[in-house]
Structure formats: structure tokens, C-alpha cells
Write a protein that holds these residues in place. Structure first.
Motif, mmCIF file in Angstrom:
data_model
loop_
_atom_site.group_PDB
_atom_site.id
_atom_site.type_symbol
_atom_site.label_atom_id
_atom_site.label_comp_id
_atom_site.label_asym_id
_atom_site.label_seq_id
_atom_site.Cartn_x
_atom_site.Cartn_y
_atom_site.Cartn_z
ATOM 1 N N SER A 160 -2.587 13.236 -5.296
ATOM 2 C CA SER A 160 -2.382 11.969 -6.006
ATOM 3 C C SER A 160 -1.649 11.002 -5.096
ATOM 4 O O SER A 160 -0.993 11.415 -4.131
ATOM 5 N N LYS A 161 -1.757 9.736 -5.392
ATOM 6 C CA LYS A 161 -1.081 8.692 -4.641
ATOM 7 C C LYS A 161 0.117 8.158 -5.445
ATOM 8 O O LYS A 161 0.153 8.292 -6.676
ATOM 9 N N PRO A 162 1.063 7.515 -4.784
ATOM 10 C CA PRO A 162 2.323 7.189 -5.474
ATOM 11 C C PRO A 162 2.197 6.213 -6.629
ATOM 12 O O PRO A 162 3.090 6.187 -7.486
ATOM 13 N N TRP A 163 1.122 5.411 -6.691
ATOM 14 C CA TRP A 163 1.040 4.466 -7.799
ATOM 15 C C TRP A 163 0.804 5.151 -9.131
ATOM 16 O O TRP A 163 0.965 4.516 -10.185
ATOM 17 N N VAL A 164 0.410 6.429 -9.142
ATOM 18 C CA VAL A 164 0.220 7.124 -10.416
ATOM 19 C C VAL A 164 1.430 7.987 -10.779
ATOM 20 O O VAL A 164 1.466 8.556 -11.869
ATOM 21 N N ARG A 224 -1.837 9.473 4.018
ATOM 22 C CA ARG A 224 -1.261 10.821 4.042
ATOM 23 C C ARG A 224 -1.600 11.568 2.757
ATOM 24 O O ARG A 224 -1.714 10.978 1.688
ATOM 25 N N GLN A 225 -1.747 12.888 2.879
ATOM 26 C CA GLN A 225 -1.887 13.712 1.683
ATOM 27 C C GLN A 225 -0.574 13.668 0.898
ATOM 28 O O GLN A 225 0.500 13.862 1.466
ATOM 29 N N MET A 226 -0.674 13.413 -0.389
ATOM 30 C CA MET A 226 0.513 13.310 -1.236
ATOM 31 C C MET A 226 0.266 14.023 -2.554
ATOM 32 O O MET A 226 -0.875 14.106 -3.023
#
Length: 522
Positions: free
Chosen positions: A358-362, A441-443
Motif C-alpha cells: 500500500s502507499k501512504p495516502w491510504v 519504494r515498496q511500502m
């Protein structure tokens, strides 16, 4: 609860917005500088802390050894738990690069190894210290919220909310690194708040003695032990994961702002220069030099070893970038260079994307949780097919308020100059915004673990506004108390509903599907 509310009202004194032109100058300065004093119910405050802490320990430690993958770690525990066991066997250092996965500093794995030393290589062993830190974080949140709000009632509520947070709960029950970083970051935050209050007490004594403004830059403040303790704890957080660096910068800026406003409150003629000359340099020593020393100290067993991973990388033909630095120090630099290269190239590739990435905006609303464990072939629920699963998910009644909390906090921070919101919002964003620097980057959602405690603190500050001021009428306070109680009950009920998928309990297929509220949770 009514007794706590009464004590909360009794502890209120002259506040900055109650200062009038004809007020006593000393008392006016005290109101601007110190603000509302801490509640006087010290014994009750510690009893509430102890009760909530025991409750946290019960919730975090229950059935701690489950789930496992046929007796082995689950999810990313598979990286850190064996590395911790290796460190325990070797003498607290790693000697195997582990398929290039020795990519984090040693302290977090040392913490896991302590539990393994006590209970062995099993679920209890590799999760014990995580659960302990998770329970202690609840204790710290109670004390921090009490100091921020000057209310024992709100301090206890903050502790209950953190107990009922799914992210904090799951990460406190996993042999992973993130809960340790969250623990040290929160402890450092507590030290920053204690330092703020101590500085203002010292300045107030200088005002009462009549020499606070003798120098145009204000008085020297002496050795600030809490600030040094905060710096040391931030060094330990970096000893778990490098993302502690962002909290170092955030807390340094926070203390500088606190010092500036304190010097202005006592009438220093040049508060900016006073802060720069008398606070900034010692602050750099506390939040930069000291953390570096503590961080390097985390590698002491590695320095003392002969077989530690990359211990002799310089002598065995390492890279040229740090060839000018010889011996163990040069090897440490080259190890860090290799680790940095690993993280820079840990990017998302379409052909190999992790299903739960997942990406930080979620993250703020927990829109993309993570499935840590799943077993769909059990019959323990009494039906032919049952599901046992553990999913990292933030309690919606908490996490779905992240954006309103942040928006309200920013408004209070910049329009009302509310120091409490400034502290909480700064810490929350220090754990969040840096992840936008490299979106390739993988997050994963578990990177948001340090944000959880500050989310709870922000919501608690918001509940303080709902509760109302001591100067409000009794009807307003009772209405506010009812609204707060209903919200806390909603959070606890939401946590109770999620309990099966937070703990791997065996449930029916229907119940499993009912737990997955959003399509992105599947």
C-alpha cells in the motif's frame, strides 16, 4: 468518572485567555508561561494509570503464542525472529547476511532476542518484548495525555483508546521491529513534553526572582536532562529503524519553537537571538550528536566480534566509496552503504508486486490493511469450514477520524497557536510525510505503527474540546461527557467486533466476510 470530572474542574486556575490588563504581572506571566497546572490528584492519576496499564497487559499478552505457521514465525516475523535467535546464539551480533536481508540496525532484533532468551524459540519468546513495549506504550499515553490536557479523565480515556487500536494491538503481538521504534519515539515525545514544562518552571523562577530579563537574550537554562534523555531515546529508535531520523528533526524543531515562545512569554527583548544562541546549539547536541553516539553504541557487540556480518568488509575487498576509512569503522560505513542501496532499490515492480502493498495516502484511514496469517481449513468454529486469520487493521472508529483530527489540529496549531496540537501534529506528520519522498519504494501499512499513538493523542485532545472547559456550565459539561462516553464505547465495541481477525480466532466463513467492510480489505 464524575469524581474525575470534578477533580478536573477543581484543578483549573487562571488560563492565558483569562488574563486581564489589571491582573498581577507575576500571575499574568505565569498564565502565559506555565498555563494550566497539572491536576492535583496525583494518587488518583497513578491509580488510573495502573488500572489501564494492567488492562493493556491482559489484552496484549492473552494467547500471545498464537498464531504460528506450524510452530514457525508468520509473515515478516520470518526475517527478524531467526535473526534475533542467531544474535542470541552468537553473543548479540549477526554473522549471516541472510540473503541480503540484514538491512536494519541491530537493536530491534536484540529486543526480540531478549524474549527468546527468557521463553525460548516459540511464539511467546519472539513476541514477549513486543507485547511488553505495547503495554508500556499504553501507560505512557495515559501520562502524556494527562500532561497535555491537564486532565486525569482524558488521560485514562487515551489509554483505553490505544488499547482498542487494532494497529497497536497487532504490532504488539508480532515479532517485528516497528513496535520497538514506536515505543522509543513515544518515550522521546514524553521527554520533550517534560523538558518543555521544566524549562518554563525554570523561567518562572527567574521571573519571580526578578532577573529573567536582565540579559536581552534571556537567562541560561542549565542542563536539560529530559531533552538529553529524549535525544538518547531517539538514538535508540534509529537503532531499530533509520526512519527515526525524521523524528530527530521534528522534535528538535519542536523544542526550538517551545523555547522561543517561552522566552517571548517572559518578555525577553531578543527571543529569537536568545533561542538561537542559548537553546539551538545545545539542542543540536541533544538531538543530533547524542543520538549518533547512542546509535553507534548499538553496534558495540558487532565491534567486539570477529565474525559479525560485514565486520571485515574493508579487508576483504569492499566498495571503494569508503575505502579511505579503514578497520571496523570503515566496514560499518560500507555496511550502511549496502543497506542504503538495498532500500533505494526496494521498489515496486508490476510483475512482482506484493498483494498487500500500500502507499501512504491510504494509511491514515486504514484503507489497505495487511493479512498476516490465514488458515481456511479449520473446523474449530463448529462448522465444516472455518477461518482463522490475523489482519493488521486500524480500528475504523479511530482511524477514520484521522483526516478530521489532522485538519482540526492544523487549524488549532496555526490559528490558535495551541502548543498541545502543535506537538501532536508534528509527531504524527514526522511518522507520515517522509514516506511520500520515494513513492516508487515498496511500502506496507505496518510502517504506520508509530503514527497510532499520536492519532490517539490527537483524538483525545479533540475529545477535550467536546468535553468542554471547566468554566462552562454544568449542563454543557454533562452533555460533553455523555458524547465522549458514547464515542469511547463505540471505539471499544468496534475493537470487540474486530477481535477475531486481530487474534486469529476461528470463525465461520460468514463472520469472516462480515469482518471485511471495504473491497480494499479483501
Amino acid at each position: 468518572m464524575s469524581a474525575l470530572l470534578a477533580q478536573d474542574e477543581a484543578s483549573r486556575t487562571l488560563s492565558p485567555d483569562q488574563v486581564t490588563p489589571d491582573a498581577d504581572p507575576i500571575e499574568a506571566t505565569r498564565a502565559r508561561l506555565v498555563g494550566t497546572p497539572l491536576p492535583t490528584d496525583r494518587l488518583r492519576g497513578w491509580l488510573v494509570t495502573a488500572f489501564v496499564g494492567v488492562l493493556a497487559a491482559i489484552v496484549r499478552f492473552q494467547n500471545l503464542g498464537f498464531p504460528t505457521d506450524k510452530g514457525t514465525p508468520v509473515f515478516d516475523e520470518k526475517h527478524y525472529v531467526p535473526q534475533a535467535w542467531q544474535m542470541l546464539r552468537n553473543g548479540w551480533f549477526e554473522d549471516n547476511p541472510g540473503y541480503e536481508l540484514t538491512v536494519h540496525p541491530p537493536l530491534g532484533k536484540v529486543m526480540i532476542a531478549i524474549g527468546e532468551a527468557l521463553f525460548g524459540y516459540n511464539g511467546w519468546g519472539w513476541r514477549f518484548t513486543a507485547a511488553l513495549c505495547g503495554a508500556l506504550m499504553v501507560v505512557m499515553v495515559v501520562r502524556i495525555a494527562r500532561r497535555l490536557t491537564r486532565s486525569t479523565l482524558l488521560g485514562g480515556i487515551a489509554g483505553i483508546l490505544l488499547i482498542a487500536d487494532g494497529v497497536s494491538h497487532i504490532q504488539s503481538r508480532m515479532g517485528m521491529l516497528d513496535i520497538f521504534q514506536a515505543f522509543f519515539v513515544l518515550a522521546a515525545f514524553a521527554c520533550v513534553l517534560l523538558d518543555r514544562d521544566l524549562v518554563r518552571q525554570r523561567l518562572m523562577r527567574a521571573v519571580e526572582a526578578g532577573w529573567a530579563t536582565e540579559s536581552p537574550y534571556g537567562p541560561r537554562l542549565g542542563v536539560r536532562w529530559w531533552r538529553l534523555a529524549g535525544g538518547a531515546l531517539l538514538g535508540l529508535s534509529c537503532g531499530v529503524k533509520w526512519s527515526g531520523l525524521y523524528f530527530m528533526a521534528a522534535y528538535f524543531l519542536l523544542t526550538i519553537v517551545f523555547d522561543l515562545t517561552a522566552r517571548r512569554a517572559v518578555g525577553v527583548r531578543h527571543p529569537w537571538w536568545g533561542t538561537l544562541l542559548r537553546d539551538a546549539l545545545p539542542g543540536l547536541l541533544a538531538f543530533l550528536a547524542l543520538p549518533i553516539v547512542v546509535y553507534v553504541a548499538c553496534y558495540a557487540p558487532w565491534f567486539a566480534s570477529e565474525t559479525g556480518v560485514y565486520r571485515h568488509r574493508v579487508e576483504t575487498g569492499g566498495t571503494d566509496a569508503w575505502s579511505v576509512v579503514k578497520g571496523a569503522v570503515g566496514s560499518l560505513f560500507q555496511w550502511h552503504e549496502k543497506v542504503l542501496d538495498f532500500h533505494e532499490h526496494l521498489v515496486t515492480r508490476p510483475e512482482s508486486q506484493h498483494p498487500w502493498e500500500s502507499k501512504p495516502w491510504v494509511w491514515p484511514m486504514s484503507l489497505r490493511p495487511m493479512l498476516y496469517y490465514y488458515e481456511g481449513g479449520t473446523t474449530a468454529c463448529g462448522e465444516a469450514k472455518c477461518v482463522s486469520a490475523t489482519m493488521l487493521i486500524g480500528t475504523p472508529a479511530l482511524w477514520w477520524l484521522s483526516l478530521p483530527m489532522l485538519g482540526w489540529g492544523l487549524w488549532r496549531m496555526f490559528s490558535r497557536f495551541d502548543w498541545r496540537w502543535a506537538a501532536v501534529v508534528t509527531a504524527y506528520l514526522a511518522g507520515y510525510l517522509p514516506w511520500f519522498l520515494n513513492l516508487d519504494r515498496q511500502m506496507y501499512f505496518f510502517y504506520a505503527t508509530p503514527m497510532a499513538a499520536f492519532l490517539v493523542l490527537g483524538i483525545t485532545l479533540g475529545l477535550g474540546h467536546v468535553l468542554g472547559k471547566a468554566t462552562d456550565g454544568p449542563e454543557r459539561r454533562r452533555t460533553g461527557l455523555l458524547a465522549v462516553a458514547l464515542y469511547v464505547g463505540l471505539v471499544v465495541a468496534n475493537f470487540a467486533w474486530l477481535w477475531p481477525i486481530l487474534n486469529g480466532d476461528s470463525i465461520t466463513e460468514w463472520r469472516w466476510q462480515a469482518e471485511l467492510w471495504l473491497p480494499s480489505w479483501r
